[in-house]
Design an enzyme around this catalytic site. Sequence first.
Site, PDB file in Angstrom:
ATOM      1  CG  ASP A   5      -2.071   0.946   1.100  1.00 23.24           C
ATOM      2  OD1 ASP A   5      -2.365   1.388  -0.021  1.00 23.24           O
ATOM      3  OD2 ASP A   5      -2.695   1.264   2.141  1.00 23.24           O
ATOM      4  CG  HIS A  22       0.025   2.379  -9.279  1.00 27.83           C
ATOM      5  ND1 HIS A  22      -0.249   1.999  -7.980  1.00 27.83           N
ATOM      6  CD2 HIS A  22      -1.032   3.149  -9.666  1.00 27.83           C
ATOM      7  CE1 HIS A  22      -1.406   2.517  -7.604  1.00 27.83           C
ATOM      8  NE2 HIS A  22      -1.904   3.230  -8.604  1.00 27.83           N
ATOM      9  CG  LEU A  71       9.277 -17.110  -3.845  1.00 27.66           C
ATOM     10  CD1 LEU A  71       9.062 -17.199  -2.334  1.00 27.66           C
ATOM     11  CD2 LEU A  71       9.768 -15.708  -4.212  1.00 27.66           C
TER      12      LEU A  71
END
Length: 237
Positions: free
Chosen positions: A17, A34, A128
């Site tokens: 955020d 962003h 991962l």
Amino acid sequence: MSDTAPDIPRHVAIIMDGNGRWAADRGMPRRDGHRAGAESVREVVEGCKELGIDYLTLYAFSSENWNRPKKEIDALMNLLKRFLKEKTKEMHKQNVRLHAIGRLHLLPDDCRAALDNAIASTANNTGLSLILALSYGSREEIIDAASSIAKAAVAGTLDPDALDSETFAAHLATAPFPDPDLLIRTSGELRLSNFLLWQISYAEIVITPKFWPEFKKADLRAAIEEYSRRHRRFGAV
Ligand code: IPE
Ligand code: IPE
Ligand code: MG
């Protein structure tokens, strides 16, 4: 397992955020925030690999984020598409396996295609697991699970009296993954914003005031260190 000091979390989930506020502070448009946030994603994926974390779930776009202005949604979707196209090779090289949860059919066709392609081309990787939450809302996910359980009960393949949390969790989009051990939220907000409500029941929570574009490997390491100082009791003494 009672009162054990945990070491490295197996699964880290992050509410990324603060991109908009990061950009606003610099007099830049939100979309630049962003874009800068995408760089933090790269850092954190690398950091997780270095630390030996098995699962990383990133909240990239919520069900509620569809309520943002079309211009911002378009910018986010374009960024997602570009990210997937540019990073798939790198992810593959790093042995990262990509997954996605959420109402993926709501994504624009070109994003969906880039996503499907990235998921398919990393499907055999064993390092991962990177899980992107896209068009994701936890309440929707829980409703979908309840609905599929109800259908199974009506069809006679599931006994409603035998329903337990394991069976319920098996109907969630996150069924293949263990629950997150650590939840990180950037930008200081103290809320969950409809993220993994079921799955984070016993996650340790670390909130950092830093905006997502400022969150780097060192911040991930600091969050893991904080996690390792916690005492997880799971209701026991
Ligand atoms: C997080 O940053 C990214 C998404 C929710 C897609 P925000 O866009 O929410 O940035 P702030 O919270 O408005 O600063
Ligand atoms: C949560 O951030 C969703 C993502 C990070 C993708 P928001 O910025 O949408 O959450 P609220 O509106 O502050 O609760
Ligand atoms: Mg926000």
